[in-house]
Write a protein that holds these residues in place. Structure first.
Motif, mmCIF file in Angstrom:
data_model
loop_
_atom_site.group_PDB
_atom_site.id
_atom_site.type_symbol
_atom_site.label_atom_id
_atom_site.label_comp_id
_atom_site.label_asym_id
_atom_site.label_seq_id
_atom_site.Cartn_x
_atom_site.Cartn_y
_atom_site.Cartn_z
ATOM 1 N N ALA A 66 172.770 84.015 24.431
ATOM 2 C CA ALA A 66 171.434 84.351 23.938
ATOM 3 C C ALA A 66 171.557 84.942 22.527
ATOM 4 C CB ALA A 66 170.762 85.354 24.862
ATOM 5 N N SER A 67 170.591 84.649 21.695
ATOM 6 C CA SER A 67 170.599 85.192 20.332
ATOM 7 C C SER A 67 170.706 86.704 20.318
ATOM 8 C CB SER A 67 169.325 84.773 19.591
ATOM 9 O OG SER A 67 169.279 83.384 19.449
ATOM 10 N N SER A 68 170.154 87.356 21.318
ATOM 11 C CA SER A 68 170.183 88.815 21.388
ATOM 12 C C SER A 68 171.567 89.356 21.734
ATOM 13 C CB SER A 68 169.171 89.315 22.410
ATOM 14 O OG SER A 68 169.493 88.819 23.698
ATOM 15 N N ALA A 69 172.491 88.491 22.139
ATOM 16 C CA ALA A 69 173.842 88.912 22.513
ATOM 17 C C ALA A 69 174.832 88.762 21.352
ATOM 18 C CB ALA A 69 174.323 88.106 23.713
ATOM 19 N N VAL A 70 174.304 88.657 20.139
ATOM 20 C CA VAL A 70 175.135 88.478 18.952
ATOM 21 C C VAL A 70 174.859 89.626 17.990
ATOM 22 C CG1 VAL A 70 175.611 86.949 17.006
ATOM 23 C CG2 VAL A 70 175.084 85.979 19.232
ATOM 24 N N ARG A 71 175.929 90.176 17.419
ATOM 25 C CA ARG A 71 175.794 91.247 16.422
ATOM 26 C C ARG A 71 176.281 90.746 15.069
ATOM 27 N NH1 ARG A 71 178.865 96.309 19.146
ATOM 28 N NH2 ARG A 71 180.276 95.696 17.497
ATOM 29 N N PRO A 72 175.793 91.351 14.000
ATOM 30 C CA PRO A 72 176.319 91.003 12.675
ATOM 31 C C PRO A 72 177.799 91.382 12.586
ATOM 32 C CG PRO A 72 174.334 92.355 12.481
ATOM 33 C CD PRO A 72 174.723 92.345 13.930
ATOM 34 N N TYR A 73 178.568 90.598 11.870
ATOM 35 C CA TYR A 73 179.965 90.935 11.615
ATOM 36 C C TYR A 73 179.969 92.154 10.698
ATOM 37 C CZ TYR A 73 184.796 90.578 10.075
ATOM 38 O OH TYR A 73 186.109 90.849 9.788
ATOM 39 N N ASP A 74 180.545 93.255 11.165
ATOM 40 C CA ASP A 74 180.500 94.501 10.400
ATOM 41 C C ASP A 74 181.869 95.161 10.237
ATOM 42 O OD1 ASP A 74 180.943 95.363 12.993
ATOM 43 O OD2 ASP A 74 179.276 96.779 13.029
ATOM 44 N N TRP A 75 182.951 94.421 10.463
ATOM 45 C CA TRP A 75 184.271 95.012 10.343
ATOM 46 C C TRP A 75 184.549 95.384 8.894
ATOM 47 C CZ3 TRP A 75 188.063 91.799 13.858
ATOM 48 C CH2 TRP A 75 187.640 91.916 15.182
ATOM 49 N N MET A 76 185.203 96.546 8.716
ATOM 50 C CA MET A 76 185.561 97.006 7.380
ATOM 51 C C MET A 76 186.844 97.834 7.458
ATOM 52 S SD MET A 76 182.648 99.937 6.864
ATOM 53 C CE MET A 76 181.335 99.062 7.690
ATOM 54 N N ILE A 77 187.451 98.034 6.320
ATOM 55 C CA ILE A 77 188.679 98.820 6.246
ATOM 56 C C ILE A 77 188.405 100.224 6.784
ATOM 57 C CG2 ILE A 77 190.358 99.851 4.657
ATOM 58 C CD1 ILE A 77 190.080 97.257 2.982
ATOM 59 N N GLY A 78 189.320 100.697 7.632
ATOM 60 C CA GLY A 78 189.196 102.011 8.258
ATOM 61 C C GLY A 78 188.572 101.976 9.642
ATOM 62 N N MET A 79 187.992 100.848 10.029
ATOM 63 C CA MET A 79 187.330 100.733 11.328
ATOM 64 C C MET A 79 188.362 100.600 12.455
ATOM 65 S SD MET A 79 184.446 97.967 12.260
ATOM 66 C CE MET A 79 183.483 98.122 13.733
ATOM 67 N N LYS A 80 188.048 101.232 13.600
ATOM 68 C CA LYS A 80 188.909 101.126 14.789
ATOM 69 C C LYS A 80 188.693 99.777 15.464
ATOM 70 C CE LYS A 80 190.811 104.196 16.747
ATOM 71 N NZ LYS A 80 192.230 104.483 16.830
ATOM 72 N N VAL A 81 189.784 99.119 15.826
ATOM 73 C CA VAL A 81 189.769 97.861 16.567
ATOM 74 C C VAL A 81 190.917 97.882 17.566
ATOM 75 C CG1 VAL A 81 188.712 96.477 14.718
ATOM 76 C CG2 VAL A 81 191.201 96.690 14.824
ATOM 77 N N GLU A 82 190.952 96.890 18.410
ATOM 78 C CA GLU A 82 192.111 96.635 19.273
ATOM 79 C C GLU A 82 192.605 95.249 18.924
ATOM 80 O OE1 GLU A 82 190.742 96.872 23.297
ATOM 81 O OE2 GLU A 82 190.757 99.057 23.306
ATOM 82 N N CYS A 83 193.913 95.098 18.801
ATOM 83 C CA CYS A 83 194.476 93.794 18.475
ATOM 84 C C CYS A 83 195.599 93.440 19.433
ATOM 85 C CB CYS A 83 194.986 93.761 17.033
ATOM 86 S SG CYS A 83 193.689 93.996 15.809
#
Length: 124
Positions: A66-83
């Protein structure tokens, strides 16, 4: 007047805390909650229609949501992620240290560092 109404609606949408992408067009880089598992993975919109979007995730998987299940790509330097360290299958927390398209630099919480692809990373 139509543009003013659109701006007011967009501001109201953002103020409500909604996280779905406002402008979704083919080729937009977004984050999708793959299989509703609670993790957000980067991908590109391939198709839009009927209130849904098809995402080609950076790891090659595809999914229509669903369109509502999508977020803008907002990753940036310093952001926490899991890889997925070295593609071994386990997920480890870290911070983004560099971004260049689908290439991403990660400084893991345990001190390891890696340059990998966005398709091996996710956020919550």
């Amino acid at each position: 007047m139509k543009n003013v109404l659109s701006i007011i609606m967009a501001a109201s949408f953002l103020a409500s805390g909604a996280s779905a992408a406002l402008a979704q067009t083919k080729g937009d880089w977004v984050l999708g909650n793959y299989k509703g598992a609670g993790y957000w993975f980067p991908g590109v919109i391939e198709k839009i229609g009927g209130g849904s979007v098809t995402i080609r995730y950076d790891d090659g998987d595809r999914e229509t949501v669903a369109s509502s299940a999508v977020r803008p790509y907002d990753w940036m330097i310093g952001m926490k992620v899991e890889c997925n360290y070295k593609g071994a299958g386990d997920w480890y927390p870290g911070k983004i240290t560099a971004l260049a398209g689908e290439k991403i630099g990660i400084a893991y919480d345990d001190g390891d560092k890696e340059s990998t692809r966005t398709g091996r990373c996710r956020t919550q």
